[in-house]
Design a protein around this motif. Structure first.
Motif, PDB file in Angstrom:
ATOM      1  N   ASP A  92       0.819  -1.216   0.000  1.00  0.00           N
ATOM      2  CA  ASP A  92       0.000   0.000   0.000  1.00  0.00           C
ATOM      3  C   ASP A  92       0.849   1.261   0.000  1.00  0.00           C
ATOM      4  O   ASP A  92       0.341   2.359  -0.243  1.00  0.00           O
ATOM      5  N   TYR A  93       2.120   1.116   0.360  1.00  0.00           N
ATOM      6  CA  TYR A  93       2.986   2.304   0.492  1.00  0.00           C
ATOM      7  C   TYR A  93       4.439   1.906   0.255  1.00  0.00           C
ATOM      8  O   TYR A  93       4.807   0.743   0.429  1.00  0.00           O
ATOM      9  N   VAL A  94       5.234   2.882  -0.148  1.00  0.00           N
ATOM     10  CA  VAL A  94       6.682   2.707  -0.107  1.00  0.00           C
ATOM     11  C   VAL A  94       7.212   3.588   1.016  1.00  0.00           C
ATOM     12  O   VAL A  94       6.573   4.576   1.399  1.00  0.00           O
ATOM     13  N   ASN A  95       8.358   3.225   1.543  1.00  0.00           N
ATOM     14  CA  ASN A  95       8.950   4.042   2.605  1.00  0.00           C
ATOM     15  C   ASN A  95       9.555   5.321   2.044  1.00  0.00           C
ATOM     16  O   ASN A  95       9.605   6.344   2.718  1.00  0.00           O
ATOM     17  N   LEU A  96       9.999   5.232   0.795  1.00  0.00           N
ATOM     18  CA  LEU A  96      10.629   6.392   0.162  1.00  0.00           C
ATOM     19  C   LEU A  96      10.301   6.395  -1.327  1.00  0.00           C
ATOM     20  O   LEU A  96      10.484   5.382  -2.012  1.00  0.00           O
ATOM     21  N   LEU A  97       9.817   7.526  -1.807  1.00  0.00           N
ATOM     22  CA  LEU A  97       9.506   7.703  -3.223  1.00  0.00           C
ATOM     23  C   LEU A  97      10.368   8.841  -3.754  1.00  0.00           C
ATOM     24  O   LEU A  97      10.348   9.953  -3.210  1.00  0.00           O
ATOM     25  N   LEU A  98      11.122   8.534  -4.810  1.00  0.00           N
ATOM     26  CA  LEU A  98      12.051   9.520  -5.369  1.00  0.00           C
ATOM     27  C   LEU A  98      11.651   9.940  -6.780  1.00  0.00           C
ATOM     28  O   LEU A  98      11.117   9.130  -7.546  1.00  0.00           O
ATOM     29  N   ILE A  99      11.964  11.181  -7.114  1.00  0.00           N
ATOM     30  CA  ILE A  99      11.991  11.611  -8.511  1.00  0.00           C
ATOM     31  C   ILE A  99      13.332  11.111  -9.052  1.00  0.00           C
ATOM     32  O   ILE A  99      14.381  11.509  -8.558  1.00  0.00           O
ATOM     33  N   HIS A 100      13.308  10.207 -10.033  1.00  0.00           N
ATOM     34  CA  HIS A 100      14.536   9.522 -10.469  1.00  0.00           C
ATOM     35  C   HIS A 100      15.537  10.485 -11.112  1.00  0.00           C
ATOM     36  O   HIS A 100      16.741  10.389 -10.872  1.00  0.00           O
ATOM     37  N   TRP A 101      15.031  11.367 -11.961  1.00  0.00           N
ATOM     38  CA  TRP A 101      15.851  12.414 -12.589  1.00  0.00           C
ATOM     39  C   TRP A 101      15.008  13.678 -12.673  1.00  0.00           C
ATOM     40  O   TRP A 101      13.807  13.601 -12.892  1.00  0.00           O
ATOM     41  N   PRO A 102      15.643  14.847 -12.533  1.00  0.00           N
ATOM     42  CA  PRO A 102      14.881  16.075 -12.753  1.00  0.00           C
ATOM     43  C   PRO A 102      14.364  16.113 -14.186  1.00  0.00           C
ATOM     44  O   PRO A 102      14.948  15.493 -15.079  1.00  0.00           O
ATOM     45  N   SER A 103      13.276  16.819 -14.408  1.00  0.00           N
ATOM     46  CA  SER A 103      12.687  16.880 -15.748  1.00  0.00           C
ATOM     47  C   SER A 103      13.688  17.469 -16.740  1.00  0.00           C
ATOM     48  O   SER A 103      14.178  18.585 -16.544  1.00  0.00           O
ATOM     49  N   PRO A 104      14.027  16.729 -17.798  1.00  0.00           N
ATOM     50  CA  PRO A 104      15.009  17.235 -18.760  1.00  0.00           C
ATOM     51  C   PRO A 104      14.565  18.572 -19.356  1.00  0.00           C
ATOM     52  O   PRO A 104      13.418  18.706 -19.793  1.00  0.00           O
ATOM     53  N   ASP A 105      15.468  19.548 -19.314  1.00  0.00           N
ATOM     54  CA  ASP A 105      15.180  20.906 -19.824  1.00  0.00           C
ATOM     55  C   ASP A 105      13.936  21.517 -19.179  1.00  0.00           C
ATOM     56  O   ASP A 105      13.277  22.375 -19.779  1.00  0.00           O
ATOM     57  N   ASP A 106      13.630  21.072 -17.962  1.00  0.00           N
ATOM     58  CA  ASP A 106      12.450  21.594 -17.240  1.00  0.00           C
ATOM     59  C   ASP A 106      11.178  21.502 -18.076  1.00  0.00           C
ATOM     60  O   ASP A 106      10.310  22.378 -18.027  1.00  0.00           O
ATOM     61  N   ALA A 107      11.058  20.421 -18.838  1.00  0.00           N
ATOM     62  CA  ALA A 107       9.861  20.227 -19.680  1.00  0.00           C
ATOM     63  C   ALA A 107       8.603  20.226 -18.815  1.00  0.00           C
ATOM     64  O   ALA A 107       7.569  20.769 -19.196  1.00  0.00           O
ATOM     65  N   VAL A 108       8.692  19.593 -17.643  1.00  0.00           N
ATOM     66  CA  VAL A 108       7.616  19.689 -16.641  1.00  0.00           C
ATOM     67  C   VAL A 108       8.168  20.583 -15.522  1.00  0.00           C
ATOM     68  O   VAL A 108       9.237  20.288 -14.977  1.00  0.00           O
ATOM     69  N   PRO A 109       7.485  21.661 -15.183  1.00  0.00           N
ATOM     70  CA  PRO A 109       7.993  22.541 -14.129  1.00  0.00           C
ATOM     71  C   PRO A 109       8.187  21.779 -12.814  1.00  0.00           C
ATOM     72  O   PRO A 109       7.347  20.966 -12.429  1.00  0.00           O
ATOM     73  N   MET A 110       9.304  22.064 -12.153  1.00  0.00           N
ATOM     74  CA  MET A 110       9.612  21.366 -10.907  1.00  0.00           C
ATOM     75  C   MET A 110       8.498  21.513  -9.872  1.00  0.00           C
ATOM     76  O   MET A 110       8.167  20.557  -9.162  1.00  0.00           O
ATOM     77  N   ALA A 111       7.929  22.702  -9.788  1.00  0.00           N
ATOM     78  CA  ALA A 111       6.850  22.916  -8.807  1.00  0.00           C
ATOM     79  C   ALA A 111       5.694  21.958  -9.052  1.00  0.00           C
ATOM     80  O   ALA A 111       5.076  21.457  -8.102  1.00  0.00           O
ATOM     81  N   ASP A 112       5.410  21.667 -10.315  1.00  0.00           N
ATOM     82  CA  ASP A 112       4.288  20.774 -10.640  1.00  0.00           C
ATOM     83  C   ASP A 112       4.551  19.356 -10.143  1.00  0.00           C
ATOM     84  O   ASP A 112       3.708  18.745  -9.475  1.00  0.00           O
ATOM     85  N   TYR A 113       5.728  18.812 -10.487  1.00  0.00           N
ATOM     86  CA  TYR A 113       5.934  17.404 -10.110  1.00  0.00           C
ATOM     87  C   TYR A 113       6.285  17.226  -8.649  1.00  0.00           C
ATOM     88  O   TYR A 113       5.946  16.208  -8.047  1.00  0.00           O
TER      89      TYR A 113
END
Length: 269
Positions: A92-113
């Motif tokens: 039902d849960y993970v202990n830690l969830l990571l963003i694997h890589w920042p969005s290349p060229d900020d295609a998705v704004p960091m604030a959004d993800y």
């Protein structure tokens, strides 16, 4: 946050699949590992989940990490990705969830993800959240977006030949634990004369010396191995105490040798 939150060392599972992965997790848990690191991109979450389900170790005693790939960072896609991961992992849960890589060229704004990541945590699907492969500037931006205590870790490449000191020290100063991947530099530590000399003096292996050094830096290591004796040796490495002189010799091995450097990577520090 204390590194105690993240058991050290963990078991890295990149490139491991099927029966090999299941046997490796079985051996690791039997030896005392309690931290397993996977990712959606590794395409092995189902096998990780099956191995955990077959284990005698209760889920609440395990620290399980997974990661969202950079093509799933748009908020609705990120949340769907997490649901898929949880289903494959059988939890039902993970202990830690990571963003694997920042969005290349900020295609998705960091604030959004990052806000979507935080919402996943608030929904109880992740106990902790963090980032991976973030530069100093990106870490600072993430903390501005989410607040100073929001992130548990930045997972980056750390080994004697890429010590990443500026990033490590900056993250630690900001209260983030650093998790170091590829801590054995895909086996290159075994061939280094300095590490071999220190290993000989302690009656251990160069790989164990590299892990003892990483521990001395306050970094959580997630080495990967499929052999039970190497899994055991990696655990034992965390009992080795290196002298100041030995630590200084290892500090001199840093040559900025980056192994994980895909074309979508950020501009590294």
């Amino acid at each position: 946050m204390s590194t105690l939150t993240l058991p050290n060392p963990g078991l890295g599972t990149f490139r491991l699949k099927g029966d090999t992965l299941k046997r490796t997790i079985h051996d690791a848990l039997d030896l005392g590992y309690r931290h397993i690191d996977t990712a959606q991109m590794y395409d092995n979450e189902q096998d990780v989940g099956a191995a955990i389900a077959a284990s005698d170790v209760p889920r609440e005693s395990l620290f399980l990490t997974t990661k969202v790939w950079h093509d799933r960072l748009e908020p609705a896609s990120l949340k769907a990705s997490v649901r898929e991961s949880l289903e494959k992992l059988g939890t039902d849960y993970v202990n830690l969830l990571l963003i694997h890589w920042p969005s290349p060229d900020d295609a998705v704004p960091m604030a959004d993800y990052l806000k979507a990541l935080h919402e996943v945590q608030q929904a109880g699907q992740a106990r902790h959240i963090g980032v991976s492969n973030f530069t100093i500037a990106q870490v600072d931006r993430a903390l501005e977006i989410l607040g100073p205590d929001a992130l548990l870790t930045n997972q980056v490449e750390v080994h004697p030949f890429l010590q990443n000191r500026e990033v490590v020290e900056h993250c630690q100063a900001r209260g983030l634990t650093v998790t170091g991947y590829m801590p054995l530099a895909v086996g290159k530590v075994l061939e280094d004369e300095t590490l071999k000399g220190i290993a000989e003096a302690h009656g251990v292996t160069p790989a164990q010396v590299a892990l003892a050094w990483i521990r001395s830096c306050g970094v959580v290591a997630i080495p990967s191995s499929t052999r039970r004796e190497h899994l055991a040796a990696n655990l034992e490495a965390f009992e080795i105490m290196l002298s100041d002189e030995e630590l200084q010799a290892i500090a001199g091995l840093d040559r900025g040798e980056r192994i994980a450097d895909p074309d979508f990577a950020p501009d590294w520090d």
